[in-house]
Design an enzyme around this catalytic site. Sequence first.
Site, PDB file in Angstrom:
ATOM      1  N   CYS B 131     100.211  43.728 -55.722  1.00  0.00           N
ATOM      2  CA  CYS B 131     100.323  44.667 -56.846  1.00  0.00           C
ATOM      3  C   CYS B 131      98.977  45.331 -57.120  1.00  0.00           C
ATOM      4  O   CYS B 131      98.087  44.726 -57.710  1.00  0.00           O
ATOM      5  CB  CYS B 131     100.814  43.904 -58.088  1.00  0.00           C
ATOM      6  N   CYS B 134      98.081  45.849 -60.755  1.00  0.00           N
ATOM      7  CA  CYS B 134      97.740  44.597 -61.446  1.00  0.00           C
ATOM      8  C   CYS B 134      96.328  44.136 -61.089  1.00  0.00           C
ATOM      9  O   CYS B 134      95.576  43.706 -61.950  1.00  0.00           O
ATOM     10  CB  CYS B 134      98.688  43.462 -61.043  1.00  0.00           C
ATOM     11  N   ASP B 135      95.990  44.180 -59.817  1.00  0.00           N
ATOM     12  CA  ASP B 135      94.782  43.499 -59.334  1.00  0.00           C
ATOM     13  C   ASP B 135      93.673  44.434 -58.878  1.00  0.00           C
ATOM     14  O   ASP B 135      92.589  43.984 -58.517  1.00  0.00           O
ATOM     15  CB  ASP B 135      95.147  42.560 -58.168  1.00  0.00           C
TER      16      ASP B 135
END
Lengths: 101, 308
Positions: B131, B134-135
């Site tokens: 992701c 997300c990261d």
Amino acid sequence: MTPVTKETFESEVLKAEKPVLVDFNAGWCGPCKAMKPILEEFEASTPDVKFVSVDIDDQDELAEDWDVASIPCLVLFKGGAEAKRSVGLVSRDAISELVGA
Amino acid sequence: MHDIVVIGGGPAGLTAAIYARRAARSVLVLEAKTCGGQILNTPDIENYPVEAHVSGFDFGARVEAQARGLGAEIAFEKAVGLRRDGADWVVETAKGGEHRARAVILATGSENRKLGLPDEERLVGRGVSYCATCDGNFYRNKVVAVVGGGNTALEDALYLADLAEKVYLVHRRDGFRGEETNVARLKARPNVEFVLNATVRRLVAEKRLQAIEVEDVRDGSVRTLELKGLFVAVGRIPENQNFASVVELDASGYVVAGEDCHTRAPGVFVAGDNRVKPLRQLVTATADGAMAATEAVKYVNGLLDRGT
């Protein structure tokens, strides 16, 4: 869950008498927010483990120090060292296993 | 015994619960982790009517509250099996529990497809990610790679190009399934390098990921790319394996069902990303939830009318 910073990490986590579950999270992280109430339930029902929280946006050095490169990330510390870790949104059973509840 | 057991507490499953409760049928939603599903990873939803901006977390929390407010029960258990018993369906859970229902709605969604390389699982959160939004922040000013050829891979590469020092885009063919406009945008970025006709064959790591080895599919030559992060965007796998003996799955593992969400098994319906369909979006997931619940209610009412 007590917020922990670079300054307090040693006293609150590494030198704690009990095992400590550190929840690395951030305000923009949906899965982290989804897990928070579950972790709070465990905090209430697991007195043998201390629960603390690290906001990785404020505490990027702590994230770097502990090789956290994806959140949510739960790290269990025992006697000043990492004992177990889980990455990503996990089930109640997985948290239970992590904290030995 | 519930009238309807819904497996999965994402947008499709919770919407099904809302519709079933409004039709006054008893409903139990089984969720393995937390309600919300895949949308939890979306920081800002911009394409769902009626709000221009809502976070995936808020969306999930509000749909869950709405379903509970209408009287849906939610249990945090993983469903691992489904079997017929007389006119009922029995849902089996991971801890050996059972839930009996007149009808079942499979709203299990999908999970990230992995590369299947040694050490991949251990390195999740230590260099391997599924992701980018997300990261991505963890890889600011670092070298990363994205593997995949669809729109997710292209959009991830674009997102990361704004953050990272350099982005390799590794794809096993020389053309992309994703939109040409995204490819053109990536080509215009000086810090993006296309590594085409190549597959990732090894993750080089000690504690953290340090490099990947990519193999040219044409001549077998191997190149090592030193990097800190590998973003895997090679598609998703529907979570239907546990129900494969009951419903029909297509070659990719999606439940075969039309717009009416009927599976081949009477009383078993499917809703959301795990169904065969051309567009997997929040709005099509909730639409499926409404449809599956309406059909399930009809089915249950039919049983009750016949007195079974």
